[in-house]
Scaffold this active site. Structure first.
Site, PDB file in Angstrom:
ATOM      1  N   GLY A 191       0.838  -1.204   0.000  1.00 22.79           N
ATOM      2  CA  GLY A 191       0.000   0.000   0.000  1.00 22.79           C
ATOM      3  C   GLY A 191       0.862   1.239   0.000  1.00 22.79           C
ATOM      4  N   GLY A 192       0.483   2.232  -0.829  1.00 22.71           N
ATOM      5  CA  GLY A 192       1.259   3.475  -0.874  1.00 22.71           C
ATOM      6  C   GLY A 192       2.685   3.212  -1.314  1.00 22.71           C
ATOM      7  N   ASP A 193       3.646   3.579  -0.440  1.00 25.28           N
ATOM      8  CA  ASP A 193       5.055   3.337  -0.752  1.00 25.28           C
ATOM      9  C   ASP A 193       5.618   2.229   0.139  1.00 25.28           C
ATOM     10  OD1 ASP A 193       4.927   4.724   1.592  1.00 25.28           O
ATOM     11  OD2 ASP A 193       6.487   6.182   1.100  1.00 25.28           O
ATOM     12  N   GLU A 194       4.758   1.310   0.572  1.00 19.09           N
ATOM     13  CA  GLU A 194       5.180   0.166   1.370  1.00 19.09           C
ATOM     14  C   GLU A 194       5.128  -1.113   0.529  1.00 19.09           C
ATOM     15  OE1 GLU A 194       4.025   1.351   5.968  1.00 19.09           O
ATOM     16  OE2 GLU A 194       2.734  -0.024   4.842  1.00 19.09           O
TER      17      GLU A 194
END
Length: 280
Positions: free
Chosen positions: A192-195
């Protein structure tokens, strides 16, 4: 001349002879409005007339032969057969095309359901399935499994300065780097996102995990074609099965806690579960 079945042949012959011998212009001819009687050159037209009028001996239905029907309607039958064959071929090709389109649509739906739209990496749903399978294999083989949670450092300024489009291109480039850094049997997923989550199967020890993830750190920190001025690094937290946890949820939780330890330490580092084993 048609003769009824009950008329004797002698009487019929006499009638035929009398008619044929009747001179043209005789009183009988004028009275009946005939010119004269004669034998036809060919009887085909007479036979056709008798058949149309159902005159004996054509007054009863004739047996129909298949050969005659085929010969009579050969052209129509050939044309009909070709039309049916062409129609069936068109229907088959259309059904085949629709089936292929349906299969492609189903494949795309499965891809959308199990993969991240932007990077093409497995999403959380597919990640959970991969982790559970890896845990099952590790329990059978007795070998360790490493779950690593990766969070990008310095990614937010890229979106703020250059826009989300550039940020998306950087994430896609990063996804390729992460995939290339691991073995074919390992998993890289967008959490999710930058993970991102990295799952390393059958690892012998922590030293091996550290070597692999150091290569990942170098790959993340390398310049990006989509944004050469970006300064992006990674903070990674690692938990091991079975040493740190026995279930997927616990592995995620421990890896997440270790990741925050690495981020608090300045980023661009790896932290294993348990504070005493941090590696920077």
């Amino acid at each position: 001349l048609a003769v009824a079945p009950h008329v004797p042949m002698e009487v019929a012959n006499q009638v035929v002879a009398s008619l044929l011998l009747m001179p043209a212009g005789s009183e009988a001819s004028r009275s009946a409005r005939y010119y004269r009687w004669s034998s036809p050159v060919e009887y085909l037209s007479v036979e056709r007339l008798m058949r149309r009028r159902h005159i004996y001996p054509f007054d009863q239905p004739e047996p129909v032969r298949v050969v005659d029907l085929l010969r009579q309607h050969a052209i129509a039958l050939v044309a009909m057969t070709l039309a049916i064959a062409l129609t069936m071929a068109v229907l088959y090709l259309r059904a085949r095309r629709l089936n292929i389109d349906l299969q492609v649509s189903r494949t795309k739906l499965r891809e959308l359901a199990h993969h991240d739209v932007l990077t093409g990496l497995p999403n959380r749903m597919l990640l959970d399935d991969r982790v559970n399978r890896s845990l099952m294999l590790s329990r059978r083989s007795g070998k360790q499994l490493a779950v690593c949670l990766l969070d990008l450092d310095g990614f937010k300024p890229v979106n703020d300065q250059f826009g989300h489009k550039v940020g998306d291109e950087l994430l896609k480039e990063l996804a390729g780097r992460l995939t290339s850094s691991l073995r074919e049997g390992d998993t890289v997923a967008r959490y999710g996102g930058d993970e991102f989550v990295l799952v390393l199967n059958e690892v012998p020890d922590r030293a091996h995990v550290k070597d692999v993830l150091n290569r990942v750190l170098q790959a993340v920190a390398s310049p990006y074609m989509s944004c050469e001025s970006a300064k992006v690094t990674a903070s990674m937290g690692v938990s091991l099965f079975p040493a740190d946890a026995s279930h997927a949820e616990e592995l995620y939780r421990h890896a997440d806690a270790a990741m925050y330890v690495a981020k608090k330490g300045g980023g661009n580092s790896i932290a294993f579960h348990q504070a005493s084993d941090q590696i920077q």
